[in-house]
Design an enzyme around this catalytic site. Structure first.
Site, short mmCIF file in Angstrom:
data_model
loop_
_atom_site.label_atom_id
_atom_site.label_comp_id
_atom_site.label_asym_id
_atom_site.label_seq_id
_atom_site.Cartn_x
_atom_site.Cartn_y
_atom_site.Cartn_z
N VAL A 162 0.88 -1.17 0.00
CA VAL A 162 0.00 0.00 0.00
C VAL A 162 0.92 1.22 0.00
CG1 VAL A 162 -0.06 -0.08 2.56
CG2 VAL A 162 -1.85 1.13 1.34
N THR A 176 4.98 -0.38 4.86
CA THR A 176 4.79 -0.93 6.20
C THR A 176 4.53 0.18 7.21
OG1 THR A 176 6.19 -2.76 5.49
CG2 THR A 176 5.77 -2.60 7.83
N VAL A 235 6.80 -3.99 -9.82
CA VAL A 235 8.11 -3.93 -10.48
C VAL A 235 8.60 -5.36 -10.61
CG1 VAL A 235 10.49 -3.17 -10.25
CG2 VAL A 235 8.62 -1.65 -9.57
N HIS A 287 10.63 -6.86 12.44
CA HIS A 287 11.72 -5.94 12.12
C HIS A 287 12.80 -6.55 11.22
CE1 HIS A 287 10.73 -3.79 16.18
NE2 HIS A 287 9.88 -3.47 15.23
N HIS A 328 13.08 -0.63 17.71
CA HIS A 328 12.15 -0.67 16.56
C HIS A 328 12.80 0.11 15.43
CE1 HIS A 328 8.58 -2.19 18.90
NE2 HIS A 328 9.52 -1.99 19.81
C1 LIG Z 1 2.98 -5.48 11.69
C2 LIG Z 1 4.21 -4.60 11.78
C3 LIG Z 1 4.37 -3.78 12.88
C4 LIG Z 1 5.50 -2.98 12.97
N1 LIG Z 1 5.59 -2.12 14.01
C5 LIG Z 1 6.63 -1.28 14.07
C6 LIG Z 1 6.71 -0.33 15.11
O1 LIG Z 1 5.83 -0.25 15.97
N2 LIG Z 1 7.77 0.52 15.13
C7 LIG Z 1 8.76 0.44 14.21
O2 LIG Z 1 9.73 1.20 14.30
N3 LIG Z 1 8.72 -0.46 13.22
C8 LIG Z 1 7.66 -1.30 13.11
N4 LIG Z 1 7.59 -2.18 12.09
C9 LIG Z 1 8.68 -2.20 11.10
C10 LIG Z 1 8.73 -1.00 10.17
O3 LIG Z 1 7.45 -0.47 9.94
C11 LIG Z 1 9.39 -1.40 8.83
O4 LIG Z 1 10.64 -1.97 9.10
C12 LIG Z 1 9.60 -0.24 7.89
O5 LIG Z 1 8.41 0.48 7.74
C13 LIG Z 1 10.10 -0.74 6.55
O6 LIG Z 1 10.28 0.32 5.65
P1 LIG Z 1 10.82 0.05 4.18
O7 LIG Z 1 10.81 1.34 3.47
O8 LIG Z 1 12.11 -0.69 4.27
O9 LIG Z 1 9.80 -0.97 3.53
P2 LIG Z 1 8.24 -0.86 3.29
O10 LIG Z 1 7.66 0.25 4.09
O11 LIG Z 1 7.69 -2.21 3.48
O12 LIG Z 1 8.13 -0.41 1.78
C14 LIG Z 1 8.33 -1.27 0.68
C15 LIG Z 1 7.28 -0.91 -0.36
O13 LIG Z 1 7.64 -1.49 -1.59
C16 LIG Z 1 6.50 -2.07 -2.18
N5 LIG Z 1 6.96 -3.15 -3.03
C17 LIG Z 1 7.61 -4.28 -2.67
N6 LIG Z 1 7.89 -5.03 -3.75
C18 LIG Z 1 7.42 -4.34 -4.82
C19 LIG Z 1 7.42 -4.59 -6.21
N7 LIG Z 1 7.96 -5.69 -6.73
N8 LIG Z 1 6.86 -3.66 -7.03
C20 LIG Z 1 6.31 -2.52 -6.53
N9 LIG Z 1 6.28 -2.25 -5.21
C21 LIG Z 1 6.84 -3.14 -4.37
C22 LIG Z 1 5.68 -2.54 -0.99
O14 LIG Z 1 4.33 -2.76 -1.34
C23 LIG Z 1 5.90 -1.42 -0.01
O15 LIG Z 1 4.96 -0.39 -0.17
C24 LIG Z 1 6.49 -3.00 11.95
C25 LIG Z 1 6.33 -3.85 10.86
C26 LIG Z 1 5.18 -4.63 10.77
C27 LIG Z 1 5.02 -5.53 9.57
#
Ligand SMILES: Cc1cc2nc3c(=O)[nH]c(=O)nc-3n(C[C@H](O)[C@H](O)[C@H](O)COP(=O)(O)OP(=O)(O)OC[C@H]3O[C@@H](n4cnc5c(N)ncnc54)[C@H](O)[C@@H]3O)c2cc1C
Length: 597
Positions: free
Chosen positions: A114, A118, A261, A531, A575
């Site tokens: 979305v 995350t 992608v 995480h 976190h």
């Molecule tokens: C249930 C849950 C609770 C959590 N609670 C906390 C918390 O309380 N505090 C905290 O600090 N952290 C928390 N985390 C962890 C934290 O939110 C994540 O580590 C962080 O948001 C990850 O960021 P990111 O940019 O690496 O990835 P993401 O935010 O996951 O972004 C990746 C994006 O890429 C998109 N994507 C992936 N593959 C493709 C593709 N092939 N083509 C197009 N789009 C694609 C995905 O849909 C997504 O939107 C939690 C995680 C979860 C799952």
């Protein structure tokens, strides 16, 4: 397939929000445009980059996200309902491979699919990690620009403190000068529960390893205190709401949603492979299209999506790619490896209280009333996520485990374990919520684990889910630390402020009276702490390990940068969302500097 191939009749949804609202434009318009930057993955980091890079009206940015928009969707806004989002339509709904450390169980692995990624489905806890963590990154990457001294300004660009929902005086609960002035709104709980004062008073009276920490985001994470959360004005503050939404009316930013992608396409090989073209599709059987960036492709698809895309593009361990008949263009053994996750165990206690949230979850009428209270006044139980207090601890200095293992924490002041207090029966894992009674859930976690996992392809089809090994509780160190955390939690609860409150450990925890039994309980009920990180780690430019250099550029390739949780060279002992925002802010600056934009 030729670049920019498209046909008039096929359209992939691209939403471009103008002041007039949301417009759907055909893919043809996207593929015919020249973008300076293409950001793959509109998640936590991706939305930051799209927003920061498009601040310059002369720079054209395309953000591509596999999921849709959750704008206005109430369950993503209401803090108390955050726990309902894993497993929902906004989640990729991955499962781990069977985890040896969890008695061979597979566990769900939630990831946002979305806009906001995350950060749209997470549980809000806001920890920017200890200063020592950032200094560790500087030493691991050989780049002092990652030290806290240099990174502090990026932290301050990510977020700002706002009043808690109830507007109470937060003096003594937080240190305002440690915080910044960025878009993410951060607050302490706005609906104090009876646990909050018991946790704070216990830590103040016990001191030592349980000492009170007035602000976990002021440099030192050790100790207990009030949770800070990415919640402002009683609502979730995510990278979609705080960074992307205000940028949506920029004519130089296009956002393509519901678009997958599938791979990066090698466009030339001079002295080095160049990957500035990206391939997208809406389904496995549907048409695949190519879009090219004039300057860079930025991979922000997260800890699972990023290595998956790299591997599908022929960038990764040759031995693994050969097995799937994928041509290896760049042999980088560490792509998808070194995954680190925080294991988490729910410890349940029955309590003498009728104020826990258990009754709210059991009675739809009370639940509806609480939701109505949130909607009409922004007050009440639903303004917070179910945990209001947390603590970080180190193992005792003389713990026997240090005879066999070096301390894995990033410094002698960084944590090994975490404890979170939840004012009711929180359903983490498979244990069903009891139909009567009042409970407290104490979550124990290991935040400096030695276990490592991986993300590997199961096929060359981009729409097949990869194999995710979280490596939970595989290491003897990790299970030792988890048992210590469980014992520390129980000691904490014997302090005077809890007198008369705790009735007894609940369920199988009641029988887990020895270290061995606690370890067995942890393996039986352990889950992911959500995480995972490190699958495309940052390392010095010429190091044999790692995937990207300290400027986050993909090694051995031109035109690709990775910006998300996969680049962590050492996982934060806390976190991890705030560190992801920090990385994204720094990456935006690195890019602006490189291209003088
Ligand atoms: C249930 C849950 C609770 C959590 N609670 C906390 C918390 O309380 N505090 C905290 O600090 N952290 C928390 N985390 C962890 C934290 O939110 C994540 O580590 C962080 O948001 C990850 O960021 P990111 O940019 O690496 O990835 P993401 O935010 O996951 O972004 C990746 C994006 O890429 C998109 N994507 C992936 N593959 C493709 C593709 N092939 N083509 C197009 N789009 C694609 C995905 O849909 C997504 O939107 C939690 C995680 C979860 C799952």
């Amino acid at each position: 397939m030729p670049a920019n191939r498209c046909s008039e009749e096929i359209s992939i949804k691209a939403t471009f929000r103008s002041k007039r609202g949301s417009m759907i434009i055909p893919l043809a318009e996207v593929t015919n445009k020249i973008y300076d930057f293409i950001v793959a993955g509109g998640g936590t980091a991706g939305c930051v980059l799209a927003s920061r890079l498009s601040q310059n009206p002369n720079i054209k940015v395309l953000l591509i996200e596999a999921g849709g928009s959750a704008q206005g969707q109430q369950n993503t806004e209401v803090p108390f309902l955050g726990v309902t989002l894993p497993g929902s339509d906004l989640d990729w709904k991955f499962n781990s491979v069977p985890q040896a450390g969890l008695d061979g169980r597979s566990v769900p692995v939630a990831r946002g699919q979305v806009l906001g990624g995350t950060s749209t489905i997470n549980f809000f806890t806001w920890n920017r990690a200890s200063n020592a963590l950032w200094d560790k990154w500087a030493s691991l990457t050989g780049d002092q620009e990652w030290s806290w001294k240099h990174v502090e300004k990026y932290y301050k660009m990510t977020s700002r403190l706002v009043k808690p929902a109830d507007g109470h005086d937060t003096t003594g609960e937080i240190i305002p000068s440690a915080h910044g002035n960025g878009p993410i709104e951060v607050s302490v709980p706005g609906f104090p529960t009876e646990l909050d004062s018991m946790v704070v008073n216990t830590s103040k009276s016990l001191g030592g390893r349980f000492a009170y920490n007035q602000d976990i985001n002021a440099g030192k994470t050790l100790g207990f205190g009030l949770m800070q959360s990415s919640i402002g004005h009683s609502k979730r503050s995510s990278s979609a709401t705080a960074y992307l939404a205000p940028a949506m009316n920029r004519p130089n930013l296009d956002v393509l949603i519901n678009t997958h992608v599938t791979r990066l396409v090698r466009t030339s090989e001079r002295h080095i492979s160049v990957f500035r073209t990206i391939e997208v599709a809406t389904s496995a059987s549907g048409q695949h299209y190519q879009i090219t960036a004039a300057k860079e492709i930025i991979l922000s698809a997260g800890v699972i999506g990023t290595p998956q895309i790299l591997l599908l593009s022929g960038i990764g361990p040759k031995e693994d790619l050969d097995k799937l008949n994928i041509i290896t263009y760049v042999d980088i053994p560490d792509v998808g490896r070194n995954l680190v996750d925080h294991p988490l165990v729910p410890n349940y206690f029955s309590v003498n209280s009728d104020k826990t949230f258990d009754a709210v979850l059991r009675d739809p009428t009370i639940f509806a009333g609480k939701l109505q209270e949130w909607a009409s006044s922004g007050q009440g139980l639903f303004v917070d996520s179910p945990g209001n207090t947390q603590g970080y601890m180190r193992l005792p200095k003389d713990a026997a485990i240090f005879e066999r293992y070096q301390d894995p924490a990033s410094s002698p002041e960084s944590a090994h374990t975490e404890i979170i207090f939840v004012d009711g029966f929180g359903q983490f894992g498979e244990a069903p919520a009891p139909e009567t009674g009042n409970f407290m859930t104490v979550l124990t976690g290991v935040v400096s684990p030695l276990s490592r996992g991986s993300v590997t392809l199961t096929s060359s089809d981009p729409f097949d889910k990869p194999a995710i090994d979280l490596g939970l509780l595989n290491s003897e160190f990790d299970i030792f630390a988890m048992v210590q955390a469980m014992k520390d939690a129980q000691s904490f609860l014997t302090a005077e402020p809890w007198s008369g409150y705790i009735k007894a450990p609940f369920g199988e925890l009641a029988d887990a009276t020895t270290d061995e039994a606690k370890a067995a309980y942890a393996r039986k009920f352990g889950v992911t702490g959500n995480h995972p990180a490190g699958t495309a780690a940052m390392s010095p430019a010429h190091a044999a390990w790692g995937v990207v250099d300290s400027k986050l550029l993909l090694k051995g390739v031109e035109g690709v940068r990775v910006v998300d949780a996969s680049v962590f060279p050492h996982t934060p002992e806390c976190h991890i969302q705030a560190p992801v925002y920090v990385i994204a802010e720094r990456a935006a600056d690195l890019i602006k500097e490189k291209y003088a934009i």
